[in-house]
Write an enzyme that holds these catalytic residues in place. Structure first.
Site, mmCIF file in Angstrom:
data_model
loop_
_atom_site.group_PDB
_atom_site.id
_atom_site.type_symbol
_atom_site.label_atom_id
_atom_site.label_comp_id
_atom_site.label_asym_id
_atom_site.label_seq_id
_atom_site.Cartn_x
_atom_site.Cartn_y
_atom_site.Cartn_z
ATOM 1 N N SER A 48 0.857 -1.197 0.000
ATOM 2 C CA SER A 48 0.000 0.000 0.000
ATOM 3 C C SER A 48 0.891 1.244 0.000
ATOM 4 O O SER A 48 2.107 1.161 0.214
ATOM 5 C CB SER A 48 -0.893 -0.006 1.239
ATOM 6 O OG SER A 48 -0.108 0.232 2.390
ATOM 7 N N ASP A 81 -1.298 -1.572 -3.905
ATOM 8 C CA ASP A 81 -2.662 -1.611 -3.366
ATOM 9 C C ASP A 81 -3.163 -0.174 -3.143
ATOM 10 O O ASP A 81 -2.445 0.648 -2.564
ATOM 11 C CB ASP A 81 -2.622 -2.385 -2.036
ATOM 12 C CG ASP A 81 -4.009 -2.673 -1.486
ATOM 13 O OD1 ASP A 81 -4.952 -2.812 -2.276
ATOM 14 O OD2 ASP A 81 -4.129 -2.773 -0.239
ATOM 15 N N GLY A 211 -11.265 -6.169 1.384
ATOM 16 C CA GLY A 211 -11.908 -6.371 2.688
ATOM 17 C C GLY A 211 -12.267 -7.822 2.944
ATOM 18 O O GLY A 211 -13.354 -8.113 3.441
ATOM 19 N N SER A 213 -10.680 -10.167 4.893
ATOM 20 C CA SER A 213 -10.233 -10.861 6.114
ATOM 21 C C SER A 213 -11.417 -11.552 6.768
ATOM 22 O O SER A 213 -12.538 -11.027 6.772
ATOM 23 C CB SER A 213 -9.586 -9.865 7.086
ATOM 24 O OG SER A 213 -8.264 -9.595 6.669
ATOM 25 N N ASP A 255 -5.416 -8.134 4.644
ATOM 26 C CA ASP A 255 -4.440 -7.392 5.433
ATOM 27 C C ASP A 255 -4.726 -7.569 6.927
ATOM 28 O O ASP A 255 -3.883 -8.001 7.713
ATOM 29 C CB ASP A 255 -4.504 -5.904 5.052
ATOM 30 C CG ASP A 255 -3.425 -5.085 5.744
ATOM 31 O OD1 ASP A 255 -2.629 -5.655 6.518
ATOM 32 O OD2 ASP A 255 -3.373 -3.857 5.523
ATOM 33 N N ARG A 259 -2.534 -8.727 10.531
ATOM 34 C CA ARG A 259 -2.290 -7.837 11.676
ATOM 35 C C ARG A 259 -2.782 -8.500 12.961
ATOM 36 O O ARG A 259 -2.186 -8.324 14.030
ATOM 37 C CB ARG A 259 -3.016 -6.509 11.462
ATOM 38 C CG ARG A 259 -2.518 -5.736 10.256
ATOM 39 C CD ARG A 259 -3.286 -4.426 10.089
ATOM 40 N NE ARG A 259 -2.877 -3.764 8.847
ATOM 41 C CZ ARG A 259 -2.996 -2.468 8.626
ATOM 42 N NH1 ARG A 259 -3.521 -1.675 9.528
ATOM 43 N NH2 ARG A 259 -2.603 -1.948 7.485
ATOM 44 N N ARG A 280 13.376 -10.707 18.855
ATOM 45 C CA ARG A 280 13.425 -11.903 18.007
ATOM 46 C C ARG A 280 12.542 -13.058 18.462
ATOM 47 O O ARG A 280 11.922 -13.712 17.603
ATOM 48 C CB ARG A 280 14.874 -12.345 17.818
ATOM 49 C CG ARG A 280 15.606 -11.389 16.901
ATOM 50 C CD ARG A 280 17.001 -11.843 16.587
ATOM 51 N NE ARG A 280 17.828 -11.946 17.784
ATOM 52 C CZ ARG A 280 19.125 -11.650 17.822
ATOM 53 N NH1 ARG A 280 19.749 -11.229 16.741
ATOM 54 N NH2 ARG A 280 19.815 -11.780 18.929
HETATM 55 P P1 13P Z 1 -9.008 -6.461 5.119
HETATM 56 O O1 13P Z 1 -9.014 -5.235 5.974
HETATM 57 O O2 13P Z 1 -10.289 -7.214 5.205
HETATM 58 O O3 13P Z 1 -7.859 -7.357 5.401
HETATM 59 O O4 13P Z 1 -8.871 -5.988 3.587
HETATM 60 C C1 13P Z 1 -7.618 -5.623 3.063
HETATM 61 C C2 13P Z 1 -7.702 -4.994 1.725
HETATM 62 O O5 13P Z 1 -8.738 -4.930 1.088
HETATM 63 C C3 13P Z 1 -6.470 -4.426 1.186
HETATM 64 O O6 13P Z 1 -6.658 -3.757 -0.023
HETATM 65 O O1 G3H Z 2 -7.031 -1.550 2.200
HETATM 66 C C1 G3H Z 2 -6.053 -1.099 2.764
HETATM 67 C C2 G3H Z 2 -5.035 -2.030 3.283
HETATM 68 O O2 G3H Z 2 -5.513 -2.708 4.405
HETATM 69 C C3 G3H Z 2 -3.739 -1.289 3.521
HETATM 70 O O3 G3H Z 2 -3.732 -0.609 4.732
HETATM 71 O O4 G3H Z 2 -3.110 1.688 4.005
HETATM 72 O O5 G3H Z 2 -2.882 0.943 6.403
HETATM 73 O O6 G3H Z 2 -1.328 0.062 4.657
HETATM 74 P P1 G3H Z 2 -2.691 0.613 4.946
HETATM 75 ZN ZN ZN Z 3 -8.552 -2.704 -0.109
#
Ligand code: 13P
Ligand code: G3H
Ligand code: ZN
Length: 327
Positions: A48, A81, A211, A213, A255, A259, A280
């Site tokens: 991203s 992304d 989205g 996850s 993503d 996390r 570590r």
């Molecule tokens: P999540 O927040 O569901 O992991 O989606 C990530 C995403 O769409 C990154 O572009």
């Molecule tokens: O959709 C966004 C991704 O989860 C990336 O998140 O912009 O915090 O790196 P970020």
């Molecule tokens: Zn996204």
């Protein structure tokens, strides 16, 4: 081996989806590669704008190149992304990315098309493919807040027109998901009617699900058991992800789940080892646990076990001869 994103899509369409995982650091990269090798799965590594700025984009690229050497059997694509126009051009010109996402979904329909068209023309001249977004996901994106109830799903006939006029190679469709750990407050899920209709109007054209996850309950419970406060977190059901992966959703963005693994491992580690101050030990556990998560997710997506067939198809050149329905 870094391949074009369209190579992955041609192999996957209608059979399975490629996991597209966001990465920010060395531990995530190592866990991601390890997991996909263990699952024998092709995958997409995505960066991203925030990840490019977190340490330094050059460091991210160098670490991915190094991982490619450490895991010579891996087959993957590198993707930007949620890019804006300028970042897309930077990534196209860098020569490192397989594909970029231009996210102009907050613009009007015509403006979204115009911006996507500019990016697509410049990307295609370098053999790079372009993901665009139409419709609005619920939840929070970097630039816009849309509440779940008002999230606007992608209109299939608009999607057909958008793809033809913009020249994009894949489309992020709003089909009921949202970013982050709080996707659903009740029993909502994916809008399969929308997926089906887009696949009918645009046969063979790859859909992308952002989205995605699944926000595993066990993970959330463990985080909360170790001092976290993630009340009411909920994600996309895995059986729904599996179904969508066979219906033309070819890229599944994840993503938040990564996390959550990071958060659980570190919370439990510091809870159980209050005298430890070395990064570590939890880092090692995280890499192994993230790899385990990736193996499981590859089974859900159907990408597990596809690596050798894909390698053979690339060698034989069979994927090159397949044309997408929409030029
Ligand atoms: P999540 O927040 O569901 O992991 O989606 C990530 C995403 O769409 C990154 O572009
Ligand atoms: O959709 C966004 C991704 O989860 C990336 O998140 O912009 O915090 O790196 P970020
Ligand atoms: Zn996204």
């Amino acid at each position: 081996m870094i391949v074009t994103t369209s190579t992955l899509f041609k192999h996957a369409y209608g059979k399975y989806a490629c996991g597209a995982y966001n990465i920010n650091n060395a531990e995530q990269i190592m866990g991601l590669f390890r997991g996909n090798i263990d699952a024998k799965a092709p995958f997409i590594i995505q960066i991203s704008k925030g990840a490019r700025a977190y340490t330094d984009k050059r460091l991210m690229e160098a670490m991915i190149r190094a991982a490619d050497q450490i895991f010579p059997d891996a087959i993957f694509a590198v993707h930007l992304d949620h890019g804006d126009e300028q970042t897309c051009y930077e990534c196209i010109d860098s020569g490192f990315y397989s594909s970029v996402m231009i996210d102009a979904s907050h613009e009007t329909f015509d403006e979204n098309i115009a911006i996507t068209r500019r990016v697509a023309d410049r990307a295609h001249a370098k053999g790079i493919s372009v993901e665009a977004e139409l419709g609005m996901l619920g939840g929070v994106e970097e630039h816009v807040v849309v509440d779940e109830a008002n999230a606007c799903l992608t209109n299939p006939s608009e999607a057909q027109e958008f793809v033809k006029r913009s020249g994009c190679d894949s489309l992020a469709c709003a089909i009921g998901t949202s970013h982050g750990a709080y996707k659903f407050s009740g029993s909502q899920g994916l809008h399969f009617d929308v997926i089906e209709e887009i696949a009918r109007l645009l046969p063979g054209f790859p859909m992308v699900m952002h989205g995605s996850s699944s926000v595993p309950k066990d993970e959330v419970d463990r985080i909360n058991g170790a001092g976290g406060k993630l009340k009411g977190a909920a994600g996309v059901k895995e059986d729904q992800i599996s179904m969508a992966s066979k219906m033309g959703v070819t890229k599944v963005n994840i993503d938040t789940d990564g996390r959550l693994v990071w958060c659980r491992v570190h919370r439990e580690s510091f809870r159980d080892n209050p005298d430890n101050f070395d990064l570590r030990p939890p880092g090692k556990v995280f890499m192994a646990e993230y790899a385990k998560y990736i193996v499981h997710k590859s089974q859900v997506l159907g990408s597990a076990g596809q690596l050798e067939d894909l390698r053979q198809a690339i060698k034989n050149g069979t994927l090159k001869t397949q044309k997408l329905a929409v030029a």
